[in-house]
Write an enzyme that holds these catalytic residues in place. Structure first.
Site, PDB file in Angstrom:
ATOM      1  N   HIS A  14       0.858  -1.177   0.000  1.00 35.24           N
ATOM      2  CA  HIS A  14       0.000   0.000   0.000  1.00 35.24           C
ATOM      3  C   HIS A  14       0.890   1.221   0.000  1.00 35.24           C
ATOM      4  O   HIS A  14       1.867   1.284   0.739  1.00 35.24           O
ATOM      5  CB  HIS A  14      -0.907  -0.004   1.240  1.00 35.24           C
ATOM      6  CG  HIS A  14      -2.018   0.990   1.177  1.00 35.24           C
ATOM      7  ND1 HIS A  14      -1.819   2.331   1.401  1.00 35.24           N
ATOM      8  CD2 HIS A  14      -3.328   0.843   0.884  1.00 35.24           C
ATOM      9  CE1 HIS A  14      -2.970   2.963   1.276  1.00 35.24           C
ATOM     10  NE2 HIS A  14      -3.901   2.084   0.964  1.00 35.24           N
ATOM     11  N   ASP A  72      -7.844  -4.587  -0.306  1.00 34.95           N
ATOM     12  CA  ASP A  72      -8.455  -5.059  -1.549  1.00 34.95           C
ATOM     13  C   ASP A  72      -8.182  -6.537  -1.815  1.00 34.95           C
ATOM     14  O   ASP A  72      -8.959  -7.200  -2.499  1.00 34.95           O
ATOM     15  CB  ASP A  72      -7.993  -4.210  -2.733  1.00 34.95           C
ATOM     16  CG  ASP A  72      -8.579  -2.811  -2.685  1.00 34.95           C
ATOM     17  OD1 ASP A  72      -9.664  -2.652  -2.085  1.00 34.95           O
ATOM     18  OD2 ASP A  72      -7.970  -1.882  -3.231  1.00 34.95           O
TER      19      ASP A  72
END
Length: 137
Positions: A14, A72
């Site tokens: 991320h 996700d």
């Protein structure tokens, strides 16, 4: 692991969270609950996803680069488990973020002292267009 392969492993790492994404921990728990409730813990694709998770959390390559499974990764597993078609995943990911995007926009517009600049788009297209009904095409 080969940067020259042209393949990207989505759902790991991320750009903001340089460690484990705190949202991912919550989504990981939800993911496991959904798979259990739906009796999908032994589905081959979900078992593969859980094996990838284990590798990412233990493999030196991933750990040293802080490439942990992100929110996700888990939400994609949940979406598939509940029957959302893969081509709709991106739209669902975006829909879930809309409230945050609007909050950021309101924050930016509402405070003239606001220092963090975020990219903006200005719509220059037609305000109104005539669209034929689907059954008339």
């Amino acid at each position: 692991k080969d940067k020259n392969s042209g393949v990207k492993l989505m759902g790991f790492g991320h750009r903001v969270y340089k460690n484990y994404d705190p949202r991912a921990k919550l989504m990981q728990e939800t993911c496991k609950e959904v798979l259990k409730e739906m009796g999908l813990e032994n589905d081959p694709l979900f078992k593969l996803a859980m094996a990838l998770e284990k590798i990412a959390l233990e493999d030196e390559y991933f750990v040293s680069r802080k490439l942990y499974p992100n929110v996700d990764f888990y939400s994609g597993i949940v979406q598939r488990a509940i029957g959302i078609p893969v081509p709709l995943f991106t739209a669902i990911f975006a829909l879930a973020r809309t409230v945050g995007w609007i909050a950021q926009l309101n924050e930016m517009i509402g405070d003239p002292e606001y220092k963090i600049g975020r990219p903006r788009q200005l719509f220059n297209g037609s305000v109104q267009r005539d669209v034929k009904p689907i059954n008339a095409r």
